[in-house]
Design an enzyme around this catalytic site. Structure first.
Site, PDB file in Angstrom:
ATOM      1  N   ARG A   1      35.017  46.008  38.068  1.00 41.97           N
ATOM      2  CA  ARG A   1      35.898  45.004  37.482  1.00 41.97           C
ATOM      3  C   ARG A   1      36.574  45.626  36.260  1.00 41.97           C
ATOM      4  NH1 ARG A   1      35.785  42.798  41.583  1.00 41.97           N
ATOM      5  NH2 ARG A   1      35.163  40.671  42.133  1.00 41.97           N
TER       6      ARG A   1
ATOM      7  N   GLU B   1      44.418  42.414  34.904  1.00 41.78           N
ATOM      8  CA  GLU B   1      44.907  42.288  36.261  1.00 41.78           C
ATOM      9  C   GLU B   1      45.611  40.942  36.488  1.00 41.78           C
ATOM     10  OE1 GLU B   1      41.794  43.990  38.597  1.00 41.78           O
ATOM     11  OE2 GLU B   1      42.552  42.948  40.356  1.00 41.78           O
TER      12      GLU B   1
ATOM     13  N   HIS C   1      43.586  46.998  43.324  1.00 44.23           N
ATOM     14  CA  HIS C   1      42.388  46.241  43.724  1.00 44.23           C
ATOM     15  C   HIS C   1      42.270  46.179  45.251  1.00 44.23           C
ATOM     16  CE1 HIS C   1      39.388  43.065  42.039  1.00 44.23           C
ATOM     17  NE2 HIS C   1      38.895  43.668  43.101  1.00 44.23           N
TER      18      HIS C   1
HETATM   19  C1  GLV Z   1      36.347  42.680  45.216  1.00 43.85           C
HETATM   20  O1  GLV Z   1      36.648  43.076  44.122  1.00 43.85           O
HETATM   21  C2  GLV Z   1      35.147  41.979  45.494  1.00 43.85           C
HETATM   22  O2  GLV Z   1      34.424  41.631  44.560  1.00 43.85           O
HETATM   23  O3  GLV Z   1      34.872  41.739  46.679  1.00 43.85           O
END
Ligand code: GLV
Ligand code: GLV
Length: 327
Positions: free
Chosen positions: A240, A269, A293
């Site tokens: 993250r 983000e 992402h």
């Molecule tokens: C993506 O970032 C997830 O947490 O699946």
């Protein structure tokens, strides 16, 4: 049978399972994250909510859902977008989608970023496309090997382990890891060594982050941590964004405190730079590889997530315990 609200079109296998189990589905049709108003309206009176990581699921959403709401099945491995305490207060189970396929996929992506940095793939691609390749040169675009280097894995969950396996068996790297828990079995299997984070940062040639976003991991990598890292080291983040202090990262890259960074997630983000007017923009740095992402963005992983989210809903609506509770 239950009414289920899905906040965005997702790969279809889970949706088919839900229908086959006799549930009725409402799927938000927009091609961006659902607006708050539509989320609050859509959740009203449903038995199950299937949201995405981009949806903030807090007490207001749960209250809008009302008494029938029996499960929040987050379509993601991470669940920092859901207020777990508020859900617990209301007795609503929250689940995530840590399907085995997703760990494989994200581990591949972490390696894609590492290889891209080490072998300077995006930079070389830009070079070739720009017509700059005028002849082979022994020192042209020299990178470094992964082979023989030390990989520091921060967070030894499912994904961290999948990364380690590739590192040791595929790339013959040495692995050091840091995690709240030591795992002796794992250490034996992979010849991995446990290190406190500060030591790991001093030793590793590549550092890959695999921690959840928690108050304790927010800005886990900041100025003091960059100061410990090798100047030749690369940092990769598929966890993250806020785990890294982005200002400190930009400074570390600009001052060559570290050699480069591979980022799939961002502090602000979907902005790549928290301050888009900043002249230190990550987007302009050659030694930075960016993906939007998409670490779990393969058909295999996203279908597995769809099936697992559905299986969680089906179980809970049958009165059974959830398969993968978020915790
Ligand atoms: C993506 O970032 C997830 O947490 O699946
Ligand atoms: C490189 O292309 C080599 O043949 O060494």
């Amino acid at each position: 049978m239950g009414k289920i609200f899905v906040t965005r079109q997702i790969p279809d296998e889970g949706l088919k399972k839900l229908k086959a189990a006799g549930h009725s589905l409402a799927v938000y049709g927009g091609d961006r994250a659902i607006p708050r108003k539509e989320l609050l309206a859509g959740v009203k009176g449903v038995d199950a909510l299937l949201p995405l990581l981009t949806d903030k699921i807090d007490a207001e959403v749960m209250n809008a859902g009302g008494k029938r709401l029996k499960i929040i099945a987050n379509y993601a491995v991470g669940f920092d977008n859901v207020d777990l305490a508020a859900a617990k207060q209301r007795g609503i189970p929250v689940t995530n989608t840590p399907a085995p396929e997703v760990s494989e996929t994200v581990a591949e992506h972490a390696f894609a970023l590492m290889i891209s940095l080490a072998h300077r793939i995006p930079e070389s691609d830009r070079f070739a496309r720009a017509g700059k390749y005028k002849g082979w040169g022994p020192q042209m675009l020299l990178g470094v090997d992964l082979y023989g280097k030390t990989l520091g894995i921060v967070g030894l969950g499912r994904i961290g382990r999948a990364v380690c396996e590739r590192a040791v068996k595929g790339f013959r790297m040495k692995v050091v890891y840091s995690d709240p828990r030591k795992d002796k079995e794992f250490e034996k299997e992979f010849g991995a060594r446990y290190l406190p984070l500060e030591k790991l940062l001093q030793e590793a040639d590549f550092v890959s982050l695999h921690v959840p976003l928690l108050p304790s991991t927010r800005h886990m990598i900041s100025t003091a941590e960059f100061a410990l890292m090798k100047k030749t080291s690369y940092l990769v983040n598929t966890s993250r964004g806020p785990v890294i202090d982005e200002k400190a990262l930009e400074r570390a890259l600009r001052t060559k405190r570290i050699a480069g960074a591979g980022l799939d997630v961002f502090e602000c983000e979907p902005l790549i730079d928290c301050d888009p007017s900043d002249t230190l923009e990550l987007r302009k740095m050659e030694n930075v590889v960016l993906t939007p992402h998409t670490a779990s963005a393969t058909i295999e992983a996203r279908q597995a997530m769809s099936r697992l989210a559905a299986d969680n809903v089906i179980a809970v609506l049958k009165g059974k315990p959830p398969l993968t509770p978020a915790k």
